[in-house]
Design a protein around this motif. Structure first.
Motif, PDB file in Angstrom:
ATOM      1  N   GLU A 168      38.477  54.482  38.764  1.00 45.42           N
ATOM      2  CA  GLU A 168      39.455  53.919  37.840  1.00 45.42           C
ATOM      3  C   GLU A 168      38.736  53.111  36.770  1.00 45.42           C
ATOM      4  N   SER A 169      39.486  52.619  35.802  1.00 46.88           N
ATOM      5  CA  SER A 169      38.917  51.853  34.694  1.00 46.88           C
ATOM      6  C   SER A 169      38.166  50.629  35.199  1.00 46.88           C
ATOM      7  N   GLY A 170      37.067  50.326  34.526  1.00 45.85           N
ATOM      8  CA  GLY A 170      36.310  49.130  34.871  1.00 45.85           C
ATOM      9  C   GLY A 170      37.074  47.842  34.634  1.00 45.85           C
ATOM     10  N   ARG A 171      38.156  47.906  33.885  1.00 43.11           N
ATOM     11  CA  ARG A 171      38.963  46.705  33.665  1.00 43.11           C
ATOM     12  C   ARG A 171      39.418  46.105  34.988  1.00 43.11           C
ATOM     13  N   ALA A 172      39.618  46.950  36.005  1.00 44.78           N
ATOM     14  CA  ALA A 172      40.080  46.461  37.303  1.00 44.78           C
ATOM     15  C   ALA A 172      39.080  45.481  37.921  1.00 44.78           C
ATOM     16  N   VAL A 173      37.779  45.664  37.631  1.00 45.60           N
ATOM     17  CA  VAL A 173      36.761  44.729  38.132  1.00 45.60           C
ATOM     18  C   VAL A 173      37.088  43.308  37.678  1.00 45.60           C
ATOM     19  N   PHE A 174      37.473  43.182  36.418  1.00 44.53           N
ATOM     20  CA  PHE A 174      37.666  41.853  35.829  1.00 44.53           C
ATOM     21  C   PHE A 174      39.083  41.341  36.041  1.00 44.53           C
ATOM     22  N   ASP A 175      40.023  42.253  36.282  1.00 42.22           N
ATOM     23  CA  ASP A 175      41.337  41.808  36.739  1.00 42.22           C
ATOM     24  C   ASP A 175      41.201  41.119  38.085  1.00 42.22           C
ATOM     25  N   ASP A 176      40.363  41.681  38.960  1.00 48.69           N
ATOM     26  CA  ASP A 176      40.116  41.062  40.261  1.00 48.69           C
ATOM     27  C   ASP A 176      39.416  39.710  40.098  1.00 48.69           C
ATOM     28  N   LEU A 177      38.455  39.638  39.170  1.00 48.45           N
ATOM     29  CA  LEU A 177      37.765  38.364  38.954  1.00 48.45           C
ATOM     30  C   LEU A 177      38.748  37.282  38.518  1.00 48.45           C
ATOM     31  N   ARG A 178      39.660  37.633  37.652  1.00 49.34           N
ATOM     32  CA  ARG A 178      40.663  36.648  37.214  1.00 49.34           C
ATOM     33  C   ARG A 178      41.449  36.092  38.391  1.00 49.34           C
ATOM     34  N   GLN A 179      41.618  36.917  39.417  1.00 49.54           N
ATOM     35  CA  GLN A 179      42.364  36.484  40.600  1.00 49.54           C
ATOM     36  C   GLN A 179      41.469  35.817  41.644  1.00 49.54           C
ATOM     37  N   GLY A 180      40.202  35.657  41.315  1.00 54.43           N
ATOM     38  CA  GLY A 180      39.283  34.980  42.225  1.00 54.43           C
ATOM     39  C   GLY A 180      38.605  35.887  43.228  1.00 54.43           C
ATOM     40  N   LEU A 204      36.810  31.197  36.717  1.00 51.84           N
ATOM     41  CA  LEU A 204      35.913  31.095  37.869  1.00 51.84           C
ATOM     42  C   LEU A 204      35.305  29.712  37.962  1.00 51.84           C
ATOM     43  N   ASP A 205      35.263  29.180  39.186  1.00 47.94           N
ATOM     44  CA  ASP A 205      34.564  27.909  39.365  1.00 47.94           C
ATOM     45  C   ASP A 205      33.064  28.181  39.481  1.00 47.94           C
ATOM     46  N   ASP A 206      32.276  27.119  39.636  1.00 44.55           N
ATOM     47  CA  ASP A 206      30.829  27.264  39.600  1.00 44.55           C
ATOM     48  C   ASP A 206      30.314  28.142  40.731  1.00 44.55           C
ATOM     49  N   ALA A 207      30.857  27.969  41.940  1.00 45.25           N
ATOM     50  CA  ALA A 207      30.400  28.767  43.076  1.00 45.25           C
ATOM     51  C   ALA A 207      30.730  30.240  42.872  1.00 45.25           C
ATOM     52  N   GLN A 208      31.911  30.522  42.368  1.00 47.63           N
ATOM     53  CA  GLN A 208      32.284  31.912  42.101  1.00 47.63           C
ATOM     54  C   GLN A 208      31.378  32.522  41.036  1.00 47.63           C
ATOM     55  N   MET A 209      31.056  31.728  40.031  1.00 47.53           N
ATOM     56  CA  MET A 209      30.202  32.232  38.955  1.00 47.53           C
ATOM     57  C   MET A 209      28.817  32.585  39.490  1.00 47.53           C
ATOM     58  N   GLN A 210      28.281  31.763  40.366  1.00 46.44           N
ATOM     59  CA  GLN A 210      26.973  32.061  40.932  1.00 46.44           C
ATOM     60  C   GLN A 210      27.014  33.315  41.785  1.00 46.44           C
ATOM     61  N   ARG A 211      28.120  33.571  42.476  1.00 45.60           N
ATOM     62  CA  ARG A 211      28.240  34.823  43.228  1.00 45.60           C
ATOM     63  C   ARG A 211      28.262  36.017  42.283  1.00 45.60           C
ATOM     64  N   VAL A 212      28.963  35.887  41.168  1.00 44.75           N
ATOM     65  CA  VAL A 212      28.965  36.957  40.172  1.00 44.75           C
ATOM     66  C   VAL A 212      27.540  37.234  39.701  1.00 44.75           C
ATOM     67  N   LEU A 213      26.770  36.171  39.473  1.00 48.49           N
ATOM     68  CA  LEU A 213      25.421  36.316  38.937  1.00 48.49           C
ATOM     69  C   LEU A 213      24.428  36.852  39.968  1.00 48.49           C
ATOM     70  N   ARG A 237      23.399  30.993  33.962  1.00 47.54           N
ATOM     71  CA  ARG A 237      22.107  30.628  34.541  1.00 47.54           C
ATOM     72  C   ARG A 237      22.175  30.907  36.040  1.00 47.54           C
ATOM     73  N   HIS A 238      21.410  31.871  36.494  1.00 45.14           N
ATOM     74  CA  HIS A 238      21.378  32.211  37.912  1.00 45.14           C
ATOM     75  C   HIS A 238      20.429  31.239  38.603  1.00 45.14           C
TER      76      HIS A 238
END
Length: 786
Positions: free
Chosen positions: A156-168, A224-233, A264-265
């Motif tokens: 499916e569209s890659g947009r779904a990746v970031f729809d999920d991110l918006r939901q945490g 995304l909070d800081d911990a979530q952002m580091q997981r993304v990175l 910053r990772h």
């Protein structure tokens, strides 16, 4: 506020690093000037006839075979527009689709700047217009070609990746984010292409598309909070921090700088800022672009902390993790420092790593223009970048195998699209970008690479022609064709490999200042002035981290022992070694062909021709050699023979064995698998299984007690898997890189219940999120009952 806190943290880390005995923070990093030197713009340099121009033209021919509409297929499809052409194969048919378009847009833009080619300009403008059209179908700025595989296995569209991110929801593996193969990495390539089209093609719409896409990502990351952002990175994101730093540089909008700093990772960047080498087992090309982003932040802010991280990384990689050709990493990963001699394999030196290390080198040189940076740059350009493109087909190699007898594997035109195809198109479109540099503070023109070219330095009024015999010969001639009235300083790099040099002006020797690796001459130049630099290039041996493992060098070139055509098999029992009590190089005789030598008594087996490594596109080579005295050589031969005898005994004693990775053996043992791939490492074939997959096969059974012997590479890490026999659990195995730099055999006693029946069905399946193996051999042996 951000810069102040960063400096405070940097000072604390520097003190801790010194107290702990780590490499001291280079004082020059704090004193660096972010823009001390600048490269002469690519549009002001034109290449003259040489292997570099040949490569550029070969690359252009391939680039014009590609169809932009095929690379745009997914962008249009997932924007709700009808694609104009079918999608390409290879990586472009996977969830990482779209990364090639970014590389291609950069390569078109660079090629236009380097040559003035109008077809490349037209294609770049067309791609930007199509991206703008796709982006206009959504109100939020989203535009992408990547996809994702959802939990039902559907694409499916890659947009779904970031729809999920918006939901945490943040589900990451090193190369997967919420079911998509490194989507932020793919976006970094798109950003880079847009920014290159903006600067090299003057396309203002490209910057507009980049800004709107940045708006979209900024809105997602704000959730995304800081911990979530580091997981993304923790998933590969390329140099996306560089993209946002560059957006700040182009627009002046401070929110892009804030976003760059947020990318910053910390797990990787914090040790580097503290001058600690913790690169062992890190995926190399995942890290290098992050440091390019840090370097760009320093140039925009003057904050010394990111410059300290970037400089330390560069020094560490080039001094402790780099092969003789300038590349780094084995199987894409850094190893422990100063272990290069133990990792000379068929999977060394991914091209993207060198492409990005050269980009990082350019940044560091801007701050501190020293010739040593271009000693590394020249070595890597000549021995790795020029080896990566096949001169006949224009195709690109992913890895540059350095193991004796290995051959280079090149891409196909329309069915691979590896990352190294993309970076290859860029590398071979811009040879003029680093030849000439300016230090406006003291009005110096630096000549760093001796690539035949012409320069029109329009701000100063200086024009010149550069002709050179390098890398095969040692003479360079620089002729002034126009000059301003005022005096100017020209600085010629004296390479680190040069044991002597001679400079003449209009045929007469001149005395000139030598500092930081440059010979400098200041005068009022006149049209017709000719500077000639002579650099003798005798052979020399260059040791690796092991003084008894050496390479043969001539000037900037690595010389390879020519081991024959890649169309013929290689006899693995006889890797060449250098054997002599005294001067090994005394046994090398120059041949009529420039740069070619014949070694006779000092090389075994021999005699062998030694030729420039980069040109061995269709030949097998060796460039690392054991340097042994005659007695040590005889002892090494005896050890090799004993190892071969032990292997033969094992095969003879086995009740049954399967040669994993060998089609005939696998078929004979009814092998079945999913998400499992053949591998080859250090001339051993094997098979792995990826997360969600398995591999299983039959062995001839007999009444117990029995044990199963599996062979692994001792350095494998992050591998967790189950081994079953006829449905019975044999072992839960963990490979964590602690079994040495060697192949290891592990024996698993089989439960008595598993040994009943005519066949023994062995199954290997990884834990979720991990891989199994690879397994490089399997034997069923008589043994002790569990």
């Amino acid at each position: 506020m951000t810069i102040s806190l960063s400096r405070r943290r940097f000072l604390a880390w520097s003190a801790m690093a010194s107290a702990a005995g780590f490499v001291g923070f280079p004082l020059e990093a704090a004193a660096s000037v972010p823009q001390r030197a600048r490269a002469v713009p690519l549009r002001n340099v034109r290449l003259k006839r040489s292997m570099f121009l040949d490569s550029l033209q070969t690359n252009r021919r391939y680039m014009l075979q590609l169809e932009p509409d095929r690379l745009l297929h997914n962008f249009r499809q997932y924007a709700g527009l009808k694609p104009k052409a079918p999608v390409y194969g290879g990586w472009e048919a996977d969830t990482i689709a779209g990364h090639t378009l970014g590389h291609y847009l950069s390569a078109l833009s660079l090629m236009h700047a380097q040559t003035g080619d109008t077809e490349c300009l037209s294609r770049a403008d067309y791609i930007v217009a199509e991206l703008a059209l796709c982006q206009a179908q959504a109100a939020d700025g989203y535009v992408a070609g990547f996809t994702r595989k959802n939990r039902d296995g559907k694409i499916e569209s890659g947009r779904a990746v970031f729809d999920d991110l918006r939901q945490g929801r943040v589900e990451t593996q090193p190369f997967s984010l919420n079911g998509s193969w490194a989507p932020l990495y793919t976006w970094h390539k798109l950003f880079a292409g847009l920014l290159d089209a903006h600067v090299h093609c003057g396309n203002a719409h490209a910057l507009e598309v980049a800004v709107r896409l940045g708006n979209y990502l900024d809105a997602v990351f704000a959730q995304l909070d800081d911990a979530q952002m580091q997981r993304v990175l923790s998933c590969e994101f390329g140099g996306l921090n560089e993209s946002f730093a560059e957006l700040y540089g182009r627009t002046g909008d401070p929110r892009w700088l804030r976003l760059a700093e947020r990318l910053r990772h910390r797990e990787v960047m914090d040790p580097l800022a503290a001058q600690q080498d913790k690169l062992d087992r890190l995926h190399a090309n995942t890290q290098i672009p992050k440091l390019i982003g840090m370097a760009r932040q320093f140039e925009l802010t003057g904050d010394p902390e990111p410059s300290a991280a970037a400089r330390f990384f560069w020094l560490t990689v080039t001094a402790h993790h780099t092969y003789v050709i300038g590349g780094n990493a084995d199987r894409e990963y850094f190893q422990a420092p100063d272990t290069i001699s133990k990792f000379v394999t068929e999977q060394t030196c991914e091209h993207c790593n060198s492409y990005n290390m050269l980009k990082l080198t350019r940044h560091l040189y801007r701050w501190t223009p020293r010739a040593a940076y271009f000693d590394y740059y020249e070595r890597t350009l000549l021995n790795h970048i020029m080896a990566q493109q096949h001169p006949g087909t224009g195709m690109f190699a992913y890895m540059m195998p350095l193991m004796a007898g290995a051959k280079r594997e090149f891409s196909t035109p329309f069915d691979d699209f590896w990352c190294c195809v993309g970076s290859g198109m860029e590398s071979h479109a811009q040879f003029g970008d680093s030849i000439y540099w300016r230090d406006d503070e003291d009005e110096t023109l630096f000549v760093n690479l001796y690539i035949p070219s012409s320069l029109d330095d329009d701000p100063s009024g200086l024009r010149l022609e550069l002709d050179s015999d390098l890398p095969l010969g040692g003479e360079t001639r620089l002729r002034i064709t126009a000059a301003p009235e005022a005096a100017q300083r020209i600085a010629l790099r004296i390479p680190g490999w040069a044991q002597s040099w001679r400079l003449t002006l209009n045929g007469k020797p001149v005395r000139a200042e030598l500092a930081d690796g440059y010979v400098r001459l200041r005068r009022r130049w006149r049209a017709g002035d000719m500077l000639t630099l002579e650099l003798p290039m005798p052979l020399r041996l260059e040791p690796s981290d092991d003084p008894d493992v050496v390479s043969v060098m001539r000037g900037p070139l690595v010389l390879a022992a020519d081991l024959g055509s890649t169309e013929q098999p290689y006899a693995t029992q006889a890797d060449p070694v250098l054997v002599a009590e005294g001067d090994v190089l005394a046994g090398f005789a120059p041949q009529e062909v420039s740069g070619r030598y014949l070694a006779t008594e000092v090389v075994h087996p021999g005699p062998l021709a030694f030729v420039p490594f980069y040109a061995q596109h269709d030949r097998r080579s060796a460039i690392y050699f054991g340097r042994l005295a005659p007695q040590a050589w005889r002892e090494a031969q005896a050890r090799q023979a004993a190892a071969a005898e032990a292997m033969a005994r094992l095969d003879a004693e086995a009740i049954d064995r399967v040669e994993l990775g060998e089609e005939a053996s696998e078929k004979a043992h009814r092998l079945r698998s999913e998400l499992s791939y053949n591998v080859e490492y250090r001339r051993r074939k094997g098979r792995d299984a990826r997360s969600g997959g398995f591999v299983e096969f039959d062995l001839r059974n007999q009444a117990g007690p029995l044990h199963l012997r599996l062979r692994y590479w001792g350095g494998e890490h992050r591998r967790r898997f189950r081994i079953l026999a006829n449905g019975h659990l044999v072992a839960d195995e963990v490979l964590d890189g602690d079994r040495g730099i060697r192949f290891v055999d592990v024996d698993y006693p089989l439960p008595a219940a598993a040994t009943k029946g005519k066949a023994l069905r062995v199954r290997i399946e990884p834990e979720t999120g991990f891989s199994a193996g690879p397994v490089f051999g399997c034997w069923l042996l008589a043994g002790t009952e569990a």
